[in-house]
Write a protein that holds these residues in place. Structure first.
Motif, mmCIF file in Angstrom:
data_model
loop_
_atom_site.group_PDB
_atom_site.id
_atom_site.type_symbol
_atom_site.label_atom_id
_atom_site.label_comp_id
_atom_site.label_asym_id
_atom_site.label_seq_id
_atom_site.Cartn_x
_atom_site.Cartn_y
_atom_site.Cartn_z
ATOM 1 N N VAL A 40 19.840 -27.932 31.859
ATOM 2 C CA VAL A 40 18.581 -27.514 32.603
ATOM 3 C C VAL A 40 17.729 -27.054 31.533
ATOM 4 O O VAL A 40 16.443 -27.244 31.616
ATOM 5 N N ALA A 41 17.859 -26.256 30.397
ATOM 6 C CA ALA A 41 16.926 -25.891 29.466
ATOM 7 C C ALA A 41 16.291 -27.019 28.817
ATOM 8 O O ALA A 41 15.074 -26.937 28.612
ATOM 9 N N LEU A 42 17.142 -27.929 28.421
ATOM 10 C CA LEU A 42 16.547 -29.042 27.604
ATOM 11 C C LEU A 42 15.497 -30.006 28.960
ATOM 12 O O LEU A 42 14.514 -30.419 28.151
ATOM 13 N N LYS A 43 15.957 -30.109 29.825
ATOM 14 C CA LYS A 43 15.336 -30.673 30.887
ATOM 15 C C LYS A 43 13.829 -30.102 31.088
ATOM 16 O O LYS A 43 12.838 -30.758 30.932
ATOM 17 N N LYS A 44 13.879 -28.714 31.181
ATOM 18 C CA LYS A 44 12.628 -27.872 31.325
ATOM 19 C C LYS A 44 11.814 -28.067 29.972
ATOM 20 O O LYS A 44 10.547 -28.393 30.100
ATOM 21 N N LYS A 45 12.349 -28.198 28.886
ATOM 22 C CA LYS A 45 11.606 -28.365 27.592
ATOM 23 C C LYS A 45 10.911 -29.723 27.464
ATOM 24 O O LYS A 45 9.804 -29.908 27.029
ATOM 25 N N MET A 46 11.780 -30.714 27.961
ATOM 26 C CA MET A 46 11.056 -32.235 27.733
ATOM 27 C C MET A 46 10.049 -32.232 29.083
ATOM 28 O O MET A 46 9.132 -32.728 28.748
ATOM 29 N N ALA A 47 10.368 -31.617 30.179
ATOM 30 C CA ALA A 47 9.279 -31.766 31.012
ATOM 31 C C ALA A 47 7.952 -31.180 30.738
ATOM 32 O O ALA A 47 6.835 -31.615 30.936
ATOM 33 N N ASP A 48 8.091 -29.926 30.021
ATOM 34 C CA ASP A 48 6.880 -29.312 29.574
ATOM 35 C C ASP A 48 6.206 -30.088 28.383
ATOM 36 O O ASP A 48 4.874 -30.016 28.301
ATOM 37 N N VAL A 49 6.908 -30.800 27.665
ATOM 38 C CA VAL A 49 5.899 -31.763 26.768
ATOM 39 C C VAL A 49 5.171 -32.634 27.538
ATOM 40 O O VAL A 49 3.984 -32.837 27.228
#
Length: 546
Positions: A40-49
C-alpha cells in the motif's frame, strides 16, 4: 457481447477463449495468484506521482487507479477437464480535468517515469477535448476520506483452495447429472479478485480487495426418437463471496414447487446438477403452454433478469439523457416523468432500490471508482419513480449535489463511468409460502431461473423466458410446462404486481458480464427479490411454428 451471462460463455467449455480481454490479462501459473503484489505504501507513492504531475500541468482535478485483477476459471465437460486458466492484469489509469474537460490515459509501466508519461498524455487529451466541449465538467463535492481500506468479508479465499478440489467439485456435479438422465453436462467455476487502489486530488487514498465467485453448469437431455433436446441451467447465483459459497457453511435452502430446491447464501452444486438432469428429462415430455393471459409467480433467480432489463438499465441517467445507447438503448423513463412526481412505474407495493452496500452481492464495495462512499437509495417508492443512478459529473443535471457512488471501470486500462449498482425489489411485509402465493391463482404459471429475453431500445416493450415452468390451476401446481415466454411493457408489468413474499424468501440473481459503453466494458451486478406475483400477463408459446 450478449448480457445473458455471455450466452453461458458459449457452452462453458470454450469460455476461456471467449473471455473479454479485460478479464483475461496475461496467463500466469496458479501459484502467482498468491503473490501479495505491490504494498500500500508504494501504491500511495506511485499514485502521488500521477496527482502531483497532473497538478503541475494545470489540472484542476485528477485521480489515479492502480489495479491488479486476478482471475481463475475452471471448465469441465462430462468426465474431462477442458481448461484451467489463471490470469493477472496490472497497471494504472489516470483521469484528469484540464481546461474544464476530461482526459484519460493508462499504462502497465507502473514506475515514476511511466506514470509521468501517462499523466502528460491524459492532460494533452483533456486540452484537446476542451477545444470542442461546450460546457465545463461540473463535479459534485465528495468527502476526503484520507487513507482507508475495504475488503469483501470472505471466509475462504478461492486462491487457498487447490485446483484439484475445484476440479473434483465440477466433475462430481457432471457425474451426478449423467447418473440422473443427462446426455451432456458442462460446468464451470469463475473466481475473481480485484485489488484496487484509488487516489485523488480531493484527498482520498482508498485500498480495496474485492472477491466474486460464480459456479454454473449446463445440462442437456436428448430424446433420440423424437429428435429433440432440452437443457436446464444451474440455479446458482454469482455472488460477492469467497469459496465458502460452495462449502455450505451457511446453508439455506428453500423449497419451490415439485421439490424444486432454491439456494440462498450457499450453493450445493452437485445436488442442483442431479435435480437439473431429472428436470431436463422431464422437460422433454412437458406440456406445451397454451397462449393467453396468466397470473405469473416469479422466483428471484428469474425475476432478477427482468429487474435488470426493465428497471436497472432504463434508470441509468446517461441513457435517460440520451448520452448512452450502446448495448441497451436509451430509456422511456425520461426526466419529465420523474419531475412530475407521480409517474406510476409500478403498483403501490413496488419499491425498487439501488444499493452498492448489499452484503454478498456482486456490486458490493466500500467506495466507487471516483472515491465516493457507497450507499443505498430509492429508485421507485410505493410505485412512483423517485430517482435515477448518477455519478459526480451527472447529478447536477437532476438538481442533486451528491453522487450516488455508482462509477466503475472494468480495469485499470479503462475510464470509469456510470454503471448499474445492485438494483433490487424490496421484500413484502407479509410472510407467504409458495403455496400461499398460488392458492388463489385460477390460471397461472410459476417460473424459476432465467432464459432468453428481448427488450426494445427504450427498455419498454419486452419478452422473457425462463429455465423451468410449472402450470398452476385452481391454486395448485399441476405439472411442468414448456415453450413459455411472457410479453408486456415495463409500466404495465410492474403495475400488475399484486403480492410479494417477505424477507425470509429474499434471494439474489446476478450477472458477471453486464455490458455497456463504446468501447465496451463489463461489470458485475446483483438483483435481489422475493417470490413475486403479477396478474393477467400475456404468455406466448415459443415452440409453435406460425
Amino acid at each position: 457481447m450478449k448480457r445473458r451471462d455471455f450466452v453461458q460463455l458459449t457452452g462453458l467449455g470454450a469460455g476461456a477463449l471467449m473471455m473479454p480481454m479485460a478479464m483475461m490479462g496475461k496467463i500466469i501459473p496458479a501459484e502467482a495468484l498468491l503473490d501479495p503484489g505491490m504494498d500500500v505504501a508504494l501504491k500511495k507513492k506511485m499514485a502521488d506521482v500521477a496527482l502531483n504531475t497532473a497538478k503541475s500541468l494545470g489540472a484542476s482535478y485528477a485521480d489515479a487507479r492502480i489495479g491488479r485483477y486476478l482471475n481463475q476459471y475452471v471448465f469441465t465437460r462430462e468426465n474431462k477437464v477442458q481448461n484451467v486458466v489463471n490470469t493477472e492484469s496490472f497497471g494504472i489509469g489516470i483521469r484528469v480535468i484540464a481546461n474544464g474537460t476530461w482526459g484519460f490515459a493508462s499504462t502497465n509501466t507502473v514506475t515514476e517515469e511511466g506514470i509521468k508519461k501517462a499523466t502528460q498524455q491524459a492532460i494533452a487529451i483533456a486540452k484537446a477535448n476542451a477545444t470542442i466541449q461546450k460546457e465545463p465538467v461540473k463535479l459534485a463535492p465528495v468527502q476526503a476520506h484520507g487513507e482507508v481500506s475495504w475488503k469483501t468479508p470472505i471466509k475462504k479465499n478461492f486462491k487457498d483452495v487447490p485446483v484439484s478440489e475445484k476440479v473434483d467439485l465440477l466433475l462430481s456435479a457432471n457425474a451426478a447429472a449423467m447418473d440422473n438422465g443427462a446426455d451432456y453436462a458442462s460446468s464451470a467455476l469463475f473466481m475473481v479478485n480485484e485489488q484496487k487502489y484509488f487516489a485523488s486530488t480531493d484527498g482520498s487514498y482508498i485500498d480495496q480487495d474485492i472477491h466474486r465467485i460464480w459456479p454454473t453448469f449446463d445440462i442437456t437431455a436428448i430424446d433420440k426418437n423424437a429428435g429433440k433436446f432440452k437443457t436446464r441451467d444451474a440455479l446458482s447465483a454469482p455472488m460477492g463471496m469467497g469459496y465458502e459459497y460452495l462449502d455450505g457453511l451457511d446453508s439455506e435452502k428453500l423449497k419451490g414447487p415439485d421439490g424444486l430446491i432454491l439456494y440462498r447464501n450457499s450453493y450445493d452444486m452437485v445436488e442442483d446438477a442431479k435435480f437439473a438432469a431429472q428436470q431436463a428429462r422431464q422437460k422433454l415430455s412437458a406440456k406445451s403452454v397454451d397462449p393467453g393471459k396468466y397470473d405469473l409467480v416469479l422466483e428471484p433467480n428469474h425475476l432478477g433478469l427482468t429487474i435488470h432489463e426493465s428497471v436497472g438499465h432504463p434508470l441509468e441517467l446517461d441513457r435517460v439523457l440520451g448520452y448512452e445507447a450502446n448495448y441497451a438503448g436509451t430509456s422511456f423513463a425520461t426526466l419529465d416523468k420523474w419531475k412530475s412526481g407521480d409517474f406510476k412505474y409500478g403498483s403501490d407495493i413496488v419499491n425498487l432500490v439501488a444499493d452498492k452496500t448489499q452484503p454478498n452481492s456482486l456490486g458490493a464495495v466500500g467506495y466507487d471508482d471516483e472515491g465516493v462512499k457507497t450507499k443505498k437509495w430509492d429508485l421507485v417508492r410505493n410505485g412512483v419513480l423517485t430517482n435515477y443512478q448518477a455519478i459526480r459529473d451527472q447529478v447536477h443535471m437532476i438538481d442533486q449535489n451528491e453522487s450516488h457512488g455508482c462509477c466503475y471501470a472494468q480495469s485499470w486500462n479503462d475510464v470509469q463511468f456510470q454503471r448499474m449498482p445492485n438494483v433490487s425489489l424490496e421484500p413484502g411485509k407479509e410472510k407467504y409460502s409458495i403455496e400461499e402465493m398460488i392458492k388463489d391463482v385460477e390460471k397461472g404459471i410459476y417460473i424459476a431461473g432465467r432464459g432468453s429475453y428481448s427488450i426494445d431500445q427504450q427498455r419498454y416493450n419486452f419478452q422473457f423466458g425462463g429455465t423451468v415452468f410449472y402450470e398452476i390451476k385452481d391454486g395448485k401446481i399441476v405439472g411442468m410446462l414448456e415453450d413459455v415466454a411472457y410479453q408486456s411493457n415495463t409500466q404495465e408489468f410492474w403495475n400488475s404486481c399484486v403480492k410479494i413474499c417477505d424477507e425470509s424468501d429474499y434471494r439474489m440473481f446476478g450477472s458477471f458480464f453486464d455490458g455497456k459503453g463504446q468501447p465496451s466494458q463489463i461489470s458485475a451486478v446483483s438483483h435481489g427479490s422475493s417470490t413475486t406475483r403479477f396478474n393477467n400477463v400475456n404468455v406466448i408459446n415459443t415452440g409453435r411454428n406460425i
